[in-house]
Design an enzyme around this catalytic site. Structure first.
Site, PDB file in Angstrom:
ATOM      1  N   LYS A 126       0.817  -1.220   0.000  1.00 43.52           N
ATOM      2  CA  LYS A 126       0.000   0.000   0.000  1.00 43.52           C
ATOM      3  C   LYS A 126       0.847   1.265   0.000  1.00 43.52           C
ATOM      4  CE  LYS A 126      -4.230  -1.818   2.096  1.00 43.52           C
ATOM      5  NZ  LYS A 126      -5.229  -1.646   3.186  1.00 43.52           N
ATOM      6  N   LYS A 173      -5.414  -8.700  -7.359  1.00 45.57           N
ATOM      7  CA  LYS A 173      -6.587  -8.959  -6.541  1.00 45.57           C
ATOM      8  C   LYS A 173      -7.687  -7.944  -6.845  1.00 45.57           C
ATOM      9  CE  LYS A 173      -7.898  -9.212  -1.656  1.00 45.57           C
ATOM     10  NZ  LYS A 173      -7.439  -8.933  -0.272  1.00 45.57           N
ATOM     11  N   LYS A 191     -11.360  -2.501  -4.043  1.00 49.20           N
ATOM     12  CA  LYS A 191     -12.161  -1.272  -4.061  1.00 49.20           C
ATOM     13  C   LYS A 191     -11.336  -0.083  -4.533  1.00 49.20           C
ATOM     14  CE  LYS A 191     -14.688  -2.709   0.107  1.00 49.20           C
ATOM     15  NZ  LYS A 191     -14.896  -2.383   1.530  1.00 49.20           N
TER      16      LYS A 191
END
Length: 329
Positions: A109, A192, A195
């Site tokens: 991230k 993956k 969102k």
């Protein structure tokens, strides 16, 4: 009855990967487990947010989870129960920097710009451990990418118990569904479903209309070959494997069963059948979510009642943890 804890960030309407990897199992586990389900809104602050979006997304996520069959008394939002933050700080002081440095999700991230990211993103696995252990939960349904965090939570529990000379916190078992625990993007079968992906076409969300589902499946990336008749024939065809896995998970069949029916065909007929199946399974969730969202006051009252139950369970546990470390109440 084993106690189950599971949480989901209210950073947008849950998508198909959330549903197959966790939410579908939540509803099923309610019959024979003592379940606690949480909208982890405190975790949402680890990435950029706005107050308006957080409130809207928390209510929308709650409505969607209720629509999937989660019992109202088992659902609440994390920030309404102080036990999470209090035990989270204790675990910040128990956890070791070396453990956190091994967490791959922070690296993914934060990327190359990690110096400018929130400290909360770095230590959030400690809060995740607190989320679970504040309830003495012993089972957590997760996708395979979250298994590392359960291992960290067990390390924290073991160190706390060792340091305090007790066996207060239990070991946690990661319950990983055997099929479709990791659903991939419809635009890139190596990534993956997420969102945060900027492309709406990369995911099916649980409030998509039948037309939106059909369009996204039609546009899903595939290759020029026909579907094989056996699983081995999928080889390195990531996008084909992803769509077949989704069909198998939604229908309750094995991938071999699916390929026995569709093998040798092009993707046109298969995508049409997959879209119909998704509409059949997800359509009622979208309809019920829309109905619930018409009354926000009702959703808030459900979350408050769920928070009351969560406090009844977690407060004695966290108070005892505070006593064990030497806090004076």
């Amino acid at each position: 009855m084993q106690r189950v804890f599971s949480g989901i960030q209210p950073t947008g309407i849950p998508h198909l990967g959330n549903y197959l990897g966790a939410i579908r199992n939540w509803a099923a586990m309610q019959a024979d487990h003592d379940c606690v389900f949480c909208l982890v809104d405190m975790h949402s602050l680890t990435m950029p947010w706005t107050p308006e979006d957080l409130r809207k997304q928390t209510l929308g996520s709650a409505a969607c989870l209720l629509a999937t069959g989660i019992e109202p008394t088992r659902l609440y939002n994390q920030s309404a129960v102080s036990a999470h933050a209090r035990l989270g700080w204790i675990f910040n002081c128990v956890s070791r920097l070396g453990w956190l440095n091994r967490m791959t999700q922070f690296k993914d991230k934060a990327g190359k710009n990690r110096e400018n990211h929130s400290a909360g993103l770095y230590v959030y696995p400690n809060l995740m451990a607190a989320d679970i252990l504040a309830f003495h939960a012993t089972r957590v349904p997760v996708g395979d990418d979250q298994k590392q965090h359960i291992e960290l939570a067990n390390d924290i529990a073991q160190k706390f118990n060792h340091d305090m000379g007790t066996d207060f916190f239990p070991q946690i078992e990661a319950f990983i569904p055997p099929a479709a625990a990791r659903v991939m993007s419809l635009r890139d079968g190596t990534k993956k479903m997420s969102k945060s992906d900027p492309s709406e076409q990369s995911r099916i969300v649980l409030t998509d209309t039948p037309d939106e589902i059909a369009l996204k499946i039609r546009r899903a990336k595939t290759d020029s070959d026909v579907l094989p008749s056996e699983v081995e024939g999928l080889g390195d065809r990531a996008e084909a494997r992803n769509l077949v896995a989704i069909y198998a998970a939604m229908s309750g069949e094995t991938m071999s069963d699916v390929l026995a029916r569709f093998g040798g065909q092009g993707f046109g007929p298969f995508k049409s059948a997959l879209a119909d199946l998704l509409v059949e399974k997800i359509g009622p969730v979208a309809t019920e979510t829309a109905r619930l969202m018409q009354n926000e006051d009702h959703i808030i009252s459900v979350l408050r009642a769920g928070a009351d139950r969560a406090r009844e369970i977690s407060e004695p546990i966290v108070q005892e943890a505070e006593r064990l470390v030497g806090f004076i109440r």
